[in-house]
Design a protein around this motif. Structure first.
Motif, PDB file in Angstrom:
ATOM      1  N   ASP A  80       0.671  -0.735  -0.351  1.00 43.93           N
ATOM      2  CA  ASP A  80       0.478  -0.438  -0.056  1.00 43.93           C
ATOM      3  C   ASP A  80       0.467   1.061  -0.342  1.00 43.93           C
ATOM      4  OD1 ASP A  80      -2.230   1.522   0.453  1.00 43.93           O
ATOM      5  OD2 ASP A  80      -2.243   1.337   2.381  1.00 43.93           O
ATOM      6  N   PRO A  81       1.217   1.109  -0.911  1.00 39.80           N
ATOM      7  CA  PRO A  81       2.798   2.560  -0.906  1.00 39.80           C
ATOM      8  C   PRO A  81       1.877   3.895  -1.046  1.00 39.80           C
ATOM      9  CG  PRO A  81       2.358   1.653  -3.338  1.00 39.80           C
ATOM     10  CD  PRO A  81       2.099   0.785  -2.311  1.00 39.80           C
ATOM     11  N   ARG A  82       2.203   4.295  -0.298  1.00 41.23           N
ATOM     12  CA  ARG A  82       1.290   5.992  -0.235  1.00 41.23           C
ATOM     13  C   ARG A  82       2.609   7.621  -0.676  1.00 41.23           C
ATOM     14  NH1 ARG A  82      -1.675   6.215   4.000  1.00 41.23           N
ATOM     15  NH2 ARG A  82      -2.032   4.252   4.154  1.00 41.23           N
ATOM     16  N   LEU A  83       4.114   7.116  -0.784  1.00 42.90           N
ATOM     17  CA  LEU A  83       4.567   8.472  -1.696  1.00 42.90           C
ATOM     18  C   LEU A  83       4.438   7.644  -3.325  1.00 42.90           C
ATOM     19  CD1 LEU A  83       7.726   7.983   0.921  1.00 42.90           C
ATOM     20  CD2 LEU A  83       6.140  10.072   1.114  1.00 42.90           C
ATOM     21  N   GLU A 119       6.983   5.876  -4.435  1.00 39.76           N
ATOM     22  CA  GLU A 119       6.658   3.982  -4.021  1.00 39.76           C
ATOM     23  C   GLU A 119       5.366   3.427  -5.084  1.00 39.76           C
ATOM     24  OE1 GLU A 119       5.679   4.818  -0.112  1.00 39.76           O
ATOM     25  OE2 GLU A 119       7.824   4.964   0.786  1.00 39.76           O
ATOM     26  N   ARG A 120       4.944   4.268  -5.634  1.00 36.25           N
ATOM     27  CA  ARG A 120       3.690   4.159  -6.312  1.00 36.25           C
ATOM     28  C   ARG A 120       3.949   3.817  -7.435  1.00 36.25           C
ATOM     29  NH1 ARG A 120       0.041   9.089  -5.344  1.00 36.25           N
ATOM     30  NH2 ARG A 120      -1.567   8.150  -6.772  1.00 36.25           N
ATOM     31  N   ASP A 164      -2.500  13.294 -10.477  1.00 39.60           N
ATOM     32  CA  ASP A 164      -1.664  13.226  -8.985  1.00 39.60           C
ATOM     33  C   ASP A 164      -1.235  14.793  -9.700  1.00 39.60           C
ATOM     34  OD1 ASP A 164      -3.426  12.009  -7.327  1.00 39.60           O
ATOM     35  OD2 ASP A 164      -2.063  11.321  -6.888  1.00 39.60           O
TER      36      ASP A 164
END
Length: 462
Positions: free
Chosen positions: A325-328, A331-332, A358
């Motif tokens: 579950d990447p946030r940065l 990482e995504r 985004d």
């Protein structure tokens, strides 16, 4: 036999007088040309080069321009840019020019005139009424192609991308092929101009609503290219539009311009100065905002670094397990690359699109989406994403490499060579992480070897 010193000096003099740059691949073309021109003037090669260096030699420059110019073009080339022109740029400029009812456009490096006439046709079909004045100026350094442009006769091959309705309305057939309708010809003028030279009238500030300068900047020495960009920016009216070629880029935030993307095309708009603030007596000064907190790079993530290492080792499933579950954003992005490598293209495409939602100016997200669409055989959409990635970051080598490969596969050897030469120049400084993410398992040396092999296969010398 041409020695390297003579060929190098010839190349340097062409850069000085014409502003053109030549790669090492061009030696095969420049050497015989130097022999030919010195023989024509009954000079040794050294004498010819000394004469070329001594002072302007206009007649000889004209001959060199004619022999070295790239002149292949056609009407409405890169249709996505003309759709953006008709549906975005011209409607905005028509609103802005409603008081004057005039539109002025410029085609830089117009070659044999197809682009300039395409601009005139697009404007004519966009006008809200017959009382508007349209003028298009086409400039080029090559007088031979300007002669053809002025005559306005073209082969069927030059109209290969022209819509049938446009062909019927604005062209007439004859023994010489297809002639541009007189109503359009009256809107267009042509003149010879070397972009390495200043011209106060041509570049008068604020006079053009639209400038097209496509696939020229990459052929100019950096100083001349920068000066040309500055002149074009200043010559645009506030809110005017600049269209460059797919091989040219100013990055995401050039001085005085803002990058725009519509109709699967990207182009620039001259910034509109903000209105002067009201006098202090007329309105109270707003309270100062607190200073934003200092920005620091995100802390390093052991999971992220391990996932990058696993990607390099092609252990995609293990790497995905580290990023559930990447946030940065980084990482995504990495998860998107891993999804693509693991064959989960739909999930990878969704990840890339969310990243672009985004931050539409993220070149890596566009590169990821391009690779995914490419793998899904949606090549046309992939091309648009690669071009965006290259536009947003002019130092990004990998989209250039893929653009070159696809152009060669499509039979466009000249475009392919331009993209591949740019990629080859950028690869030595390409970011290591980008090579890991987007190199398809190849390292820097292997990618460089691949790029050289593709370039040799093009068989194109400018």
């Amino acid at each position: 036999m041409i020695v390297d010193a003579e060929a190098g000096r010839f190349r340097e003099l062409l850069g000085r007088w014409l502003g053109w740059t030549f790669s090492d691949r061009d030696a095969g073309q420049l050497g015989p040309l130097l022999v030919e021109r010195s023989h024509v003037h009954r000079m040794s090669r050294g004498e010819y080069l000394n004469r070329l260096a001594a002072r302007p030699w206009n007649s000889e420059m004209t001959e060199l321009i004619e022999q070295l110019s790239i002149t292949e073009t056609y009407f409405f080339r890169h249709g996505e840019q003309f759709r953006a022109l008709r549906e975005e740029a011209l409607p905005r400029r028509i609103i802005d020019r409603a008081g004057q009812r005039t539109l002025r456009m410029l085609s830089v490096a117009c070659s044999s005139g197809e682009e300039a006439y395409s601009l005139a046709i697009s404007a004519k079909e966009s006008l809200p009424g017959p009382d508007w004045l349209v003028s298009v100026l086409g400039v080029d350094a090559n007088p031979a192609v300007l002669g053809q442009a002025t005559e306005g006769w073209y082969s069927a091959w030059s109209l290969r991308e022209t819509p049938e309705a446009v062909k019927r309305r604005w062209f007439r057939s004859g023994e010489r092929g297809f002639g541009v309708d007189e109503e359009i010809r009256r809107l267009v003028q042509f003149r010879q101009h070397n972009v390495a030279e200043p011209d106060a009238t041509l570049w008068r500030p604020g006079q053009y609503d639209v400038i097209f300068c496509r696939n020229l900047l990459m052929y100019l020495v950096p100083t001349v290219a920068q000066e040309l960009v500055e002149r074009m920016t200043a010559a645009l009216a506030p809110g005017g539009f600049l269209f460059l070629g797919h091989t040219d880029s100013l990055g995401a935030d050039p001085d005085g311009l803002e990058l725009r993307q519509t109709h699967e095309a990207f182009y620039y708009r001259r910034r509109v100065p903000s209105a002067d603030p009201p006098p202090m007596a007329a309105a109270p000064r707003p309270a100062p905002r607190p200073a934003p907190p200092p920005q620091h790079p995100p802390p390093s993530s052991d999971a992220y670094q391990k996932a990058v290492t696993l990607l390099a080792d092609e252990r995609f499933t293990d790497a995905l397990a580290l990023l559930p579950d990447p946030r940065l954003p980084r990482e995504r992005l990495l998860r998107g690359v891993l999804l693509a490598q693991a064959g989960r293209l739909d999930d990878a495409i969704d990840t890339a699109r969310r990243l672009i939602d985004d931050d539409g100016l993220n070149p890596d997200a566009h590169q990821l989406l391009g690779l995914c669409l490419d793998a899904a055989t949606a090549v046309g959409e992939a091309l648009a994403q690669y071009r965006l990635a290259a536009y947003l970051d002019p130092d990004f080598a990998l989209p250039r490499l893929r653009l070159g490969q696809l152009a060669r596969r499509d039979g466009d050897a000249r475009t392919a060579a331009g993209e591949l030469e740019r990629a080859l120049a950028l690869l030595p400084a390409e970011d290591d992480l980008r090579i890991t993410l987007f190199g398809g398992g190849f390292g820097r040396i292997a990618l460089t070897t691949l790029c050289r092999a593709e370039l040799d296969a093009c068989g194109v010398h400018r």
